[in-house]
Write an enzyme that holds these catalytic residues in place. Structure first.
Site, PDB file in Angstrom:
ATOM      1  N   CYS A  96      -5.542  -3.861  14.949  1.00 23.87           N
ATOM      2  CA  CYS A  96      -5.025  -4.492  14.725  1.00 23.87           C
ATOM      3  C   CYS A  96      -3.534  -5.921  15.063  1.00 23.87           C
ATOM      4  CB  CYS A  96      -5.397  -5.173  12.843  1.00 23.87           C
ATOM      5  SG  CYS A  96      -6.712  -4.046  12.441  1.00 23.87           S
ATOM      6  N   HIS A 105     -13.876  -5.705   8.650  1.00 20.30           N
ATOM      7  CA  HIS A 105     -13.486  -6.417  10.642  1.00 20.30           C
ATOM      8  C   HIS A 105     -14.503  -5.400  11.368  1.00 20.30           C
ATOM      9  CE1 HIS A 105     -10.136  -8.320   9.501  1.00 20.30           C
ATOM     10  NE2 HIS A 105     -11.143  -9.188   9.537  1.00 20.30           N
TER      11      HIS A 105
HETATM   12  N1  GLY Z   1      -4.722  -7.074   5.272  1.00 18.66           N
HETATM   13  C1  GLY Z   1      -5.269  -7.319   5.994  1.00 18.66           C
HETATM   14  C2  GLY Z   1      -6.723  -8.899   5.952  1.00 18.66           C
HETATM   15  O1  GLY Z   1      -7.170  -8.391   4.889  1.00 18.66           O
HETATM   16  O2  GLY Z   1      -6.871  -9.654   6.696  1.00 18.66           O
END
Ligand code: GLY
Length: 258
Positions: A253, A166
């Protein structure tokens, strides 16, 4: 910076080990993850946030990574359409959890996909990463909602940056101007309006830190970054999130902050 008052979290489910990961470092220890999560929640409270905990749901192994399910700001709240199919069912619980805070909830819809981990706010500007999870259509839909609420947005394609799941795996807003960035992002023209603070390549995972009001939460294990940020005057709260890092997650996150 905008004063944050709330956080939504969801403790890791017993199925966390079955979640998606690109890393090859063994499964997380769920008991340890729960203890790390509890300390994280306490730290958010110390930063002045009221923490709302959603119940863990073992049907969704990645559901502790709540940040991917919504993008929240004072004038705009958007529920996402996550890029990974196995995560789309996480949305229902988040939508219910958000309703008491946000009477109006927008939503990203197919063919758009968007993970909140790809969205970094700096001042009133939102940088949206185009990634394996977030596509151009998802970014365009989110950008439209943001623009109508008076914010600006900029897409940044991160698909060529190896190891970056991300955008916020490699970027954090230190305040309303400065960005903490990994090497692969530091030279990007889209980010040239901001002051850049670089992280050393061997400590690149430290870029997943989170500014929460007067404090900066930093993952444990990155001493050079820790020293540099302390020298810059940040009040650091250093937290061990090793079990979440094993699942491609990090400090940002595991909460939605607003
Ligand atoms: N483990 C978090 C994701 O891959 O979105």
């Amino acid at each position: 910076m905008v004063r944050l008052r709330n956080a939504i979290v969801c403790a890791p489910a017993s199925s966390m080990t079955l979640g998606i990961t690109t890393r090859d470092v063994g499964p997380p220890d769920v008991e340890r993850a729960l203890a790390q999560h509890a300390r994280y929640c306490k730290a958010l409270e110390r930063c002045g946030l009221q923490v709302t905990s959603l119940p863990p749901d073992p049907s969704f192994p990645d559901s502790t990574f709540v940040e991917d399910t919504a993008v929240l700001a004072e004038r705009c709240a958007v529920v996402t359409h996550p890029g990974a199919e196995s995560r789309r069912g996480e949305i229902a619980a988040i939508r219910d959890g958000l309703r008491r805070f946000f009477p109006t909830l927008e939503a990203i819809s197919a063919p758009g996909t968007l993970d909140g981990g790809d969205v970094c706010r700096v001042g009133d500007r939102f940088i949206i990463g185009i990634s394996a999870r977030t596509n151009e259509e998802g970014a365009r839909q989110l950008g439209g909602f943001l623009e109508r609420a008076g914010y600006s947005w900029t897409p940044v394609d991160i698909r060529g940056i190896e190891g970056l799941l991300h955008l916020k795996s490699g970027m954090a807003a230190l305040d309303d101007d400065r960005l903490l960035l990994i090497d692969g992002l530091a030279e990007r023209s889209e980010l040239a309006a901001h002051r850049v603070v670089g992280v050393e390549p061997r400590e690149w995972r430290a870029a997943n830190c989170v500014r929460v009001n007067q404090h900066l939460l930093l993952p444990r294990g990155y001493p050079a970054t820790e020293r540099a940020l302390r020298r810059m005057g940040f009040s650091l709260v250093v937290l061990n999130v090793s079990e979440f890092e094993k699942m491609d997650g990090g400090l940002s996150c595991i909460s939605l902050r607003f």
